[in-house]
Scaffold this active site. Structure first.
Site, mmCIF file in Angstrom:
data_model
loop_
_atom_site.group_PDB
_atom_site.id
_atom_site.type_symbol
_atom_site.label_atom_id
_atom_site.label_comp_id
_atom_site.label_asym_id
_atom_site.label_seq_id
_atom_site.Cartn_x
_atom_site.Cartn_y
_atom_site.Cartn_z
ATOM 1 N N ARG B 130 0.824 -1.225 0.000
ATOM 2 C CA ARG B 130 0.000 0.000 0.000
ATOM 3 C C ARG B 130 0.852 1.268 0.000
ATOM 4 O O ARG B 130 0.462 2.296 0.546
ATOM 5 C CB ARG B 130 -0.972 0.011 1.180
ATOM 6 C CG ARG B 130 -2.019 -1.093 1.140
ATOM 7 C CD ARG B 130 -3.214 -0.793 2.042
ATOM 8 N NE ARG B 130 -4.085 -1.956 2.106
ATOM 9 C CZ ARG B 130 -4.034 -2.863 3.077
ATOM 10 N NH1 ARG B 130 -3.164 -2.737 4.053
ATOM 11 N NH2 ARG B 130 -4.852 -3.892 3.056
ATOM 12 N N LYS B 152 1.736 11.665 -11.127
ATOM 13 C CA LYS B 152 0.898 10.778 -11.939
ATOM 14 C C LYS B 152 1.691 9.529 -12.281
ATOM 15 O O LYS B 152 2.793 9.614 -12.831
ATOM 16 C CB LYS B 152 0.503 11.468 -13.240
ATOM 17 C CG LYS B 152 -0.668 12.384 -13.132
ATOM 18 C CD LYS B 152 -1.144 12.712 -14.554
ATOM 19 C CE LYS B 152 -2.245 13.723 -14.564
ATOM 20 N NZ LYS B 152 -2.675 14.004 -15.954
ATOM 21 N N GLU B 194 8.276 20.546 -24.305
ATOM 22 C CA GLU B 194 7.508 20.664 -23.051
ATOM 23 C C GLU B 194 8.006 21.841 -22.204
ATOM 24 O O GLU B 194 7.237 22.474 -21.491
ATOM 25 C CB GLU B 194 7.596 19.367 -22.238
ATOM 26 C CG GLU B 194 6.935 18.161 -22.885
ATOM 27 C CD GLU B 194 5.409 18.087 -22.651
ATOM 28 O OE1 GLU B 194 4.845 18.959 -21.957
ATOM 29 O OE2 GLU B 194 4.801 17.149 -23.190
ATOM 30 N N LYS B 235 5.897 23.351 -13.203
ATOM 31 C CA LYS B 235 4.959 22.244 -13.040
ATOM 32 C C LYS B 235 4.615 22.045 -11.565
ATOM 33 O O LYS B 235 3.462 21.795 -11.218
ATOM 34 C CB LYS B 235 5.517 20.955 -13.640
ATOM 35 C CG LYS B 235 4.483 19.827 -13.536
ATOM 36 C CD LYS B 235 4.649 18.727 -14.541
ATOM 37 C CE LYS B 235 3.519 17.706 -14.369
ATOM 38 N NZ LYS B 235 3.687 16.538 -15.228
ATOM 39 N N GLU B 245 -5.819 17.052 -10.138
ATOM 40 C CA GLU B 245 -6.346 17.393 -11.439
ATOM 41 C C GLU B 245 -7.814 17.766 -11.436
ATOM 42 O O GLU B 245 -8.615 17.209 -12.177
ATOM 43 C CB GLU B 245 -6.125 16.208 -12.393
ATOM 44 C CG GLU B 245 -6.059 16.660 -13.832
ATOM 45 C CD GLU B 245 -5.493 15.578 -14.735
ATOM 46 O OE1 GLU B 245 -5.667 14.401 -14.424
ATOM 47 O OE2 GLU B 245 -4.879 15.947 -15.738
ATOM 48 N N ARG B 249 -4.795 22.309 -13.076
ATOM 49 C CA ARG B 249 -3.783 21.430 -13.649
ATOM 50 C C ARG B 249 -4.021 21.166 -15.135
ATOM 51 O O ARG B 249 -3.102 20.805 -15.862
ATOM 52 C CB ARG B 249 -3.783 20.110 -12.864
ATOM 53 C CG ARG B 249 -2.631 19.191 -13.202
ATOM 54 C CD ARG B 249 -2.469 18.137 -12.114
ATOM 55 N NE ARG B 249 -1.460 17.166 -12.495
ATOM 56 C CZ ARG B 249 -0.832 16.372 -11.629
ATOM 57 N NH1 ARG B 249 -1.114 16.438 -10.357
ATOM 58 N NH2 ARG B 249 0.072 15.517 -12.041
ATOM 59 N N ASN B 253 -2.101 20.745 -20.155
ATOM 60 C CA ASN B 253 -2.441 20.092 -21.421
ATOM 61 C C ASN B 253 -2.412 21.035 -22.616
ATOM 62 O O ASN B 253 -2.849 20.664 -23.710
ATOM 63 C CB ASN B 253 -3.827 19.445 -21.315
ATOM 64 C CG ASN B 253 -3.781 18.215 -20.439
ATOM 65 O OD1 ASN B 253 -2.796 17.477 -20.440
ATOM 66 N ND2 ASN B 253 -4.829 18.010 -19.663
ATOM 67 N N HIS B 256 -1.760 19.701 -26.003
ATOM 68 C CA HIS B 256 -1.832 18.246 -25.917
ATOM 69 C C HIS B 256 -3.082 17.659 -26.565
ATOM 70 O O HIS B 256 -3.087 16.493 -26.930
ATOM 71 C CB HIS B 256 -1.737 17.794 -24.452
ATOM 72 C CG HIS B 256 -0.323 17.781 -23.936
ATOM 73 N ND1 HIS B 256 0.451 18.920 -23.885
ATOM 74 C CD2 HIS B 256 0.474 16.774 -23.480
ATOM 75 C CE1 HIS B 256 1.655 18.613 -23.400
ATOM 76 N NE2 HIS B 256 1.687 17.328 -23.142
ATOM 77 N N HIS B 260 -2.164 14.858 -28.935
ATOM 78 C CA HIS B 260 -2.594 13.472 -28.742
ATOM 79 C C HIS B 260 -3.330 12.944 -29.969
ATOM 80 O O HIS B 260 -3.168 11.787 -30.347
ATOM 81 C CB HIS B 260 -3.520 13.358 -27.521
ATOM 82 C CG HIS B 260 -2.794 13.403 -26.211
ATOM 83 N ND1 HIS B 260 -3.409 13.782 -25.034
ATOM 84 C CD2 HIS B 260 -1.514 13.108 -25.884
ATOM 85 C CE1 HIS B 260 -2.531 13.716 -24.043
ATOM 86 N NE2 HIS B 260 -1.377 13.325 -24.537
ATOM 87 N N HIS B 275 6.128 12.057 -28.874
ATOM 88 C CA HIS B 275 5.190 12.860 -28.090
ATOM 89 C C HIS B 275 5.513 14.352 -28.125
ATOM 90 O O HIS B 275 4.640 15.187 -28.377
ATOM 91 C CB HIS B 275 5.158 12.334 -26.644
ATOM 92 C CG HIS B 275 4.304 13.150 -25.725
ATOM 93 N ND1 HIS B 275 2.919 13.162 -25.822
ATOM 94 C CD2 HIS B 275 4.613 14.010 -24.711
ATOM 95 C CE1 HIS B 275 2.429 13.977 -24.902
ATOM 96 N NE2 HIS B 275 3.429 14.502 -24.208
#
Lengths: 377, 377
Positions: B130, B152, B194, B235, B245, B249, B253, B256, B260, B275
């Site tokens: 955990r 993330k 980025e 960031k 998020e 946040r 993106n 993005h 994407h 990417h």
């Protein structure tokens, strides 16, 4: 008990965790009202119900109907019953089915079942889309008073039980006390042992109340709702003080060190010993061991054993059918459960009824001598 | 920038998340000093290093030596390189190896690699027992400025990328800027896109600085350390304001949504589009689209495109080798990425350099018309 509200036959316990606070509703007939309760708290959700074959036979259709009546679309995922379901392969299966149904992060995963279903489903809810909404509908007494409060989720691996999981809090818990009428007497008693444990941790008046009213709790009705609510409240108080198990939460393990060792020693064979029975014997042993260390009066251990006996729970190693491994093997199981540091163990001991505490310097040699004394062979 | 500290060639950025706050150290040679840095923050830990075959060939032995010199026992788990490693089967494998080695909850899991290794390893660290301690040693520029900040973690499933995971913060991030010298020019540029994004979100002066100093950043040394530190700080600021998020946040993106869609349209074929290249084209498109909606001046889109061009990044769909699917298929990819509600999309748009914002009412018909206008065929 400030956050506990009761009506004639329904109680509400709030688990206070800031932005992640949630309610536990306790009372008969809650599965039939699950749809409206969920819709009121999580408007607009769709749901994935996760359950097992045994529970599904009794309660899946009523739950599906209740969700439908409240305008909640749902899918149902029915897993094999039993501890073997708490494995990675079922995590993958349930995750894929939730994604197949295009459920989003704001949708709900509903666990309908006992501890196995709750632990597995909570883990899935905690990891799919990095955390969906999670609703628990525990259908065993043990799950209602223990595993559905506190946010521990997890699965077993080849290395042991609950070794993989997350801390993940539900958005709502619905403890339908009506479903407990279909439990076997043995299952009910096993859950009852955990209730008694809360009294013994730090609520002596609750233990006394159970001594006087346990027949009413077993019979159902208001006393049962009250006892479940008080147990949930007791666990919620501990969890709120120590969500991620730094220290205080360890008190919940009263009776569990000996209990786990006995479960391991009987190969987790539920015919010989179920978890709650291990806790009952372990709790008596913890009181006897505390008396042996001159921390508590032997009268307290007698009183605890007498109460467990009166409800039909086992209280000593000799009550377990079949042969037990010798004391040093039991000691090995304890050492695996608890890390031994320089010959010392951390143990939950007690100074009397409702006066438990964490001792981090218990000599393992003392534990072994005690086990030899109590061992039936 | 208050929490950023710099010496001649090393910087420290603190990610302020209360009890889960942690440091990002940035500078050359940090892999060789990893042992002492980890031992200072996590005294007494043992470690499991998780890496891939490519990275292991260069950096595993130096990291192992560094840990050993600091008295940290470690095991190493070397996985196949590539996106396919981010799957459940590798999660199970790594979890089992950590448990095989009897590592405890207080021990550390160390991710040595790029985004794939970081995302997978962070997920494993978040679920075994955990949650164990987690240390990130990102070895690509993209991982240093993006995926190693923010908590993330995740893996891919048959349904898509990063659909299973947890939010889990590391205890320490070591961004060794020396390892970037072994990246291909194309990989470095992809990470650079980025960095530029952070300037365009809300730091116009950082974008201007990059326009003036990008050659120094590519060359290495102090300018590179400064640019990485400022990116991590940018960031970290966003993450601290919105860890899970909820809203703010989403600004991360920027570029993005289009990016994407282009990655999906090229079947995630890294030979055609990596990417960061998708982000570069997507960021230019987001500025052009904002101009088309009369939100920003077309001059800003020109300026962004000119900068990406000068460093050798693609800036328009026609820069992608091979044929692209028609605009309506691109639109489908966007609709899958972002939920369309009553014909409206949520989109990160801008009012100018460093003035991005979240718009939640962009008509999908406008996006489609724009794609038709910009589509090369």
């Amino acid at each position: 008990m400030s956050a506990t509200e009761k009506t004639a036959d329904q109680a509400r316990v709030e688990v206070p965790l800031g932005a992640r606070s949630y309610d536990i509703l306790i009372g008969p007939g809650l599965i039939g009202r699950a749809g409206s309760k969920i819709a009121a708290r999580l408007p607009g959700v769709r749901a994935a119900i996760v359950t097992d074959e045994h529970v599904a036979a009794h309660y899946l259709a009523p739950l599906q109907d209740s969700l439908k009546d409240a305008g909640i679309q749902s899918i149902s995922i029915v897993l094999p019953a039993g501890e073997k379901t708490k494995r990675f392969d079922q995590v993958i299966r349930v995750s894929e089915e939730i994604l197949d149904a295009h459920l989003e992060r704001g949708d709900a995963v509903v666990a309908l079942g006992g501890g196995v279903i709750g632990d597995l489903t909570g883990f899935v809810a905690g990891i799919v889309r990095r955390g969906m909404r999670f609703v628990q509908i525990p259908t065993s007494l043990l799950a209602q008073v223990d595993s559905s409060v506190g946010g521990k989720t997890g699965i077993n691996t080849a290395h042991g039980k609950n070794l993989v999981g997350v801390f993940y809090q539900p958005a709502l818990v619905l403890a339908d006390t009506g479903v407990l009428d279909t439990l076997s007497e043995r299952e009910f008693r096993a859950g009852y042992a955990e209730m008694v444990k809360y009294g013994l941790i730090d609520q002596p008046e609750f233990f006394s109340w159970l001594e006087d009213h346990w027949r009413d709790v077993f019979a159902g009705g208001g006393a049962r709702v009250r006892a479940i609510a008080q147990s949930c409240q007791a666990k919620a108080d501990v969890v709120a003080a120590d969500e991620h198990e730094g220290g205080h939460r360890a008190l919940l393990n009263l009776g569990h060190t000996f209990g786990h060792a006995l479960e391991a020693a009987t190969d987790y064979d539920g015919n010989r010993l179920v978890h709650g029975e291990g806790v009952a014997i372990g709790t008596v042993l913890a009181h006897q061991f505390s008396a042996r260390l001159n921390l508590a009066s032997p009268d307290d251990a007698h009183r605890v054993a007498a109460h467990f006996q009166s409800v039909g729970l086992p209280t000593k190693m000799a009550d377990i059918e079949g042969e037990l491994p010798p004391p040093d093997i039991l000691m090995n199981h304890i050492a695996q459960d608890k890390k031994v540091k320089r010959g010392k163990l951390t143990f939950i001991l007690t100074r009397g009824i409702g006066q438990s505490f964490m001792a981090d310097d218990v000599p393992s040699s003392e534990v072994l001598s005690f086990l030899k004394e109590k061992h039936p062979q």
